[in-house]
Design a protein around this motif. Structure first.
Motif, PDB file in Angstrom:
ATOM      1  N   LEU A  28      39.134  97.724  59.041  1.00  0.00           N
ATOM      2  CA  LEU A  28      39.270  96.342  58.588  1.00  0.00           C
ATOM      3  C   LEU A  28      40.637  96.159  57.934  1.00  0.00           C
ATOM      4  O   LEU A  28      40.985  96.860  56.987  1.00  0.00           O
ATOM      5  N   ILE A  29      41.396  95.192  58.455  1.00  0.00           N
ATOM      6  CA  ILE A  29      42.717  94.885  57.911  1.00  0.00           C
ATOM      7  C   ILE A  29      42.685  93.483  57.311  1.00  0.00           C
ATOM      8  O   ILE A  29      42.291  92.516  57.985  1.00  0.00           O
ATOM      9  N   GLY A  30      43.103  93.367  56.065  1.00  0.00           N
ATOM     10  CA  GLY A  30      43.123  92.068  55.411  1.00  0.00           C
ATOM     11  C   GLY A  30      44.252  91.178  55.917  1.00  0.00           C
ATOM     12  O   GLY A  30      45.202  91.663  56.545  1.00  0.00           O
ATOM     13  N   PRO A  31      44.176  89.878  55.663  1.00  0.00           N
ATOM     14  CA  PRO A  31      45.215  88.942  56.090  1.00  0.00           C
ATOM     15  C   PRO A  31      46.424  88.998  55.159  1.00  0.00           C
ATOM     16  O   PRO A  31      46.482  89.843  54.252  1.00  0.00           O
ATOM     17  N   GLU A  32      47.378  88.081  55.370  1.00  0.00           N
ATOM     18  CA  GLU A  32      48.594  88.078  54.524  1.00  0.00           C
ATOM     19  C   GLU A  32      48.267  87.968  53.035  1.00  0.00           C
ATOM     20  O   GLU A  32      48.926  88.573  52.199  1.00  0.00           O
ATOM     21  N   GLY A  33      47.232  87.212  52.719  1.00  0.00           N
ATOM     22  CA  GLY A  33      46.883  87.021  51.319  1.00  0.00           C
ATOM     23  C   GLY A  33      46.096  88.162  50.706  1.00  0.00           C
ATOM     24  O   GLY A  33      45.775  88.138  49.506  1.00  0.00           O
ATOM     25  N   GLY A  34      45.791  89.176  51.507  1.00  0.00           N
ATOM     26  CA  GLY A  34      45.047  90.324  51.011  1.00  0.00           C
ATOM     27  C   GLY A  34      43.558  90.040  50.883  1.00  0.00           C
ATOM     28  O   GLY A  34      43.062  88.969  51.223  1.00  0.00           O
ATOM     29  N   PHE A  35      42.835  91.028  50.397  1.00  0.00           N
ATOM     30  CA  PHE A  35      41.393  90.898  50.214  1.00  0.00           C
ATOM     31  C   PHE A  35      41.080  90.120  48.937  1.00  0.00           C
ATOM     32  O   PHE A  35      41.744  90.301  47.912  1.00  0.00           O
ATOM     33  N   ALA A  36      40.062  89.283  49.001  1.00  0.00           N
ATOM     34  CA  ALA A  36      39.507  88.693  47.783  1.00  0.00           C
ATOM     35  C   ALA A  36      38.645  89.749  47.101  1.00  0.00           C
ATOM     36  O   ALA A  36      38.050  90.610  47.763  1.00  0.00           O
ATOM     37  N   GLN A  37      38.576  89.697  45.785  1.00  0.00           N
ATOM     38  CA  GLN A  37      37.815  90.702  45.049  1.00  0.00           C
ATOM     39  C   GLN A  37      36.348  90.722  45.466  1.00  0.00           C
ATOM     40  O   GLN A  37      35.736  91.793  45.602  1.00  0.00           O
ATOM     41  N   LYS A  38      35.764  89.553  45.725  1.00  0.00           N
ATOM     42  CA  LYS A  38      34.365  89.505  46.142  1.00  0.00           C
ATOM     43  C   LYS A  38      34.161  90.159  47.501  1.00  0.00           C
ATOM     44  O   LYS A  38      33.089  90.711  47.774  1.00  0.00           O
ATOM     45  N   GLU A  39      35.163  90.095  48.361  1.00  0.00           N
ATOM     46  CA  GLU A  39      35.061  90.746  49.665  1.00  0.00           C
ATOM     47  C   GLU A  39      35.035  92.265  49.499  1.00  0.00           C
ATOM     48  O   GLU A  39      34.235  92.957  50.140  1.00  0.00           O
ATOM     49  N   ILE A  40      35.888  92.771  48.652  1.00  0.00           N
ATOM     50  CA  ILE A  40      35.901  94.219  48.389  1.00  0.00           C
ATOM     51  C   ILE A  40      34.571  94.664  47.791  1.00  0.00           C
ATOM     52  O   ILE A  40      34.040  95.730  48.141  1.00  0.00           O
TER      53      ILE A  40
END
Length: 251
Positions: free
Chosen positions: A195-207
């Motif tokens: 899984l690769i996050g988008p330009e804005g990175g992962f949201a904490q809730k997603e992690i």
């Protein structure tokens, strides 16, 4: 040597019938002639073929050697890519297909800059699948990886939980030991997702939702990578380890 993908319904008793866009490419672009050879890939195997005849609509080929080459990895690699902006997805698909990815899932995530409506999703996926096919031909893959429909983050998690291993490169994860350990434990026949996050990175809730047994957070090093770089580096690392340990032999 050129490589073309053919459908089983185009098979003959001794070879294949090639028409449509590939006919045009063989005859009008490459200007191939009778007795010229190329690879014909069908249902995961690639046969060495020779042109027997060319008419106004089709190229008839005979198989010279079945299963001439096997270029698929013995581990199925799935890429889950947070939707990037501009044409970055095209680059990601092209390069990861060359590296051996089996399936690509575009993923809608909280920090994705791109927001696609249903009509745009369909046209994008169609375009992306065409790019995957072109990359598969160029890299002499035995099959064309699937670019799946755009999925939500929660739907992606359902798919990920069914895999043998789910790897998540995360910028706040430190040390390379976790990735090293994962690479050392890959086995033939496994299904492995990245899984690769988008330009804005992962949201904490997603992690926080990535807390199931087969999921592993890893670091790709001290430097922060762009989303397209992270995708290519991750798949490259897996491909290299698989090729070195298993010789890239097909299942």
């Amino acid at each position: 040597m050129y490589n073309f993908f053919v459908d089983m319904n185009k098979a003959t008793s001794s070879g294949y019938v090639i028409d449509g866009a590939d006919y045009n490419h063989i005859v009008n672009v490459l200007r191939m002639k009778v007795n010229d050879r190329f690879l014909a890939s069908c249902e995961g195997k690639s046969d060495l073929c020779k042109i027997i005849s060319i008419d106004s609509e089709s190229v008839i080929v005979d198989i010279i050697e079945e299963n001439y080459c096997s270029n698929e990895l013995p581990v199925e690699l799935y890429l889950f890519q947070g939707l990037p902006k501009n044409d970055k997805m095209e680059l990601i698909i092209q390069k990861t297909v060359e590296l051996g990815i089996s399936k690509i899932y575009p993923v809608e995530m909280k920090n994705c800059v791109v927001k696609l409506d249903e009509k745009k999703k369909q046209s994008k996926v169609s375009r992306w699948q065409t790019i995957a096919e072109s990359a598969a031909k160029q890299s002499k893959r035995n099959l064309i990886p699937s670019v799946c429909e755009v999925v939500t983050f929660d739907d992606m998690l359902k798919i990920a939980k069914e895999l043998d291993l789910f790897i998540v490169p995360y910028e706040n994860q430190s040390g390379m030991s976790s990735l090293k350990n994962i690479l050392g434990n890959l086995r033939s026949g496994m299904k492995v997702g990245v899984l690769i996050g988008p330009e804005g990175g992962f949201a904490q809730k997603e992690i926080e939702k990535i807390n199931f047994d087969n999921a592993k957070l890893v670091s790709l090093g001290k430097r922060i990578l762009r989303t397209e770089t992270a995708a290519i580096v991750s798949v490259s690392a897996l491909m290299l380890d698989i090729e070195l340990n298993f010789g890239g032999e097909a299942l």
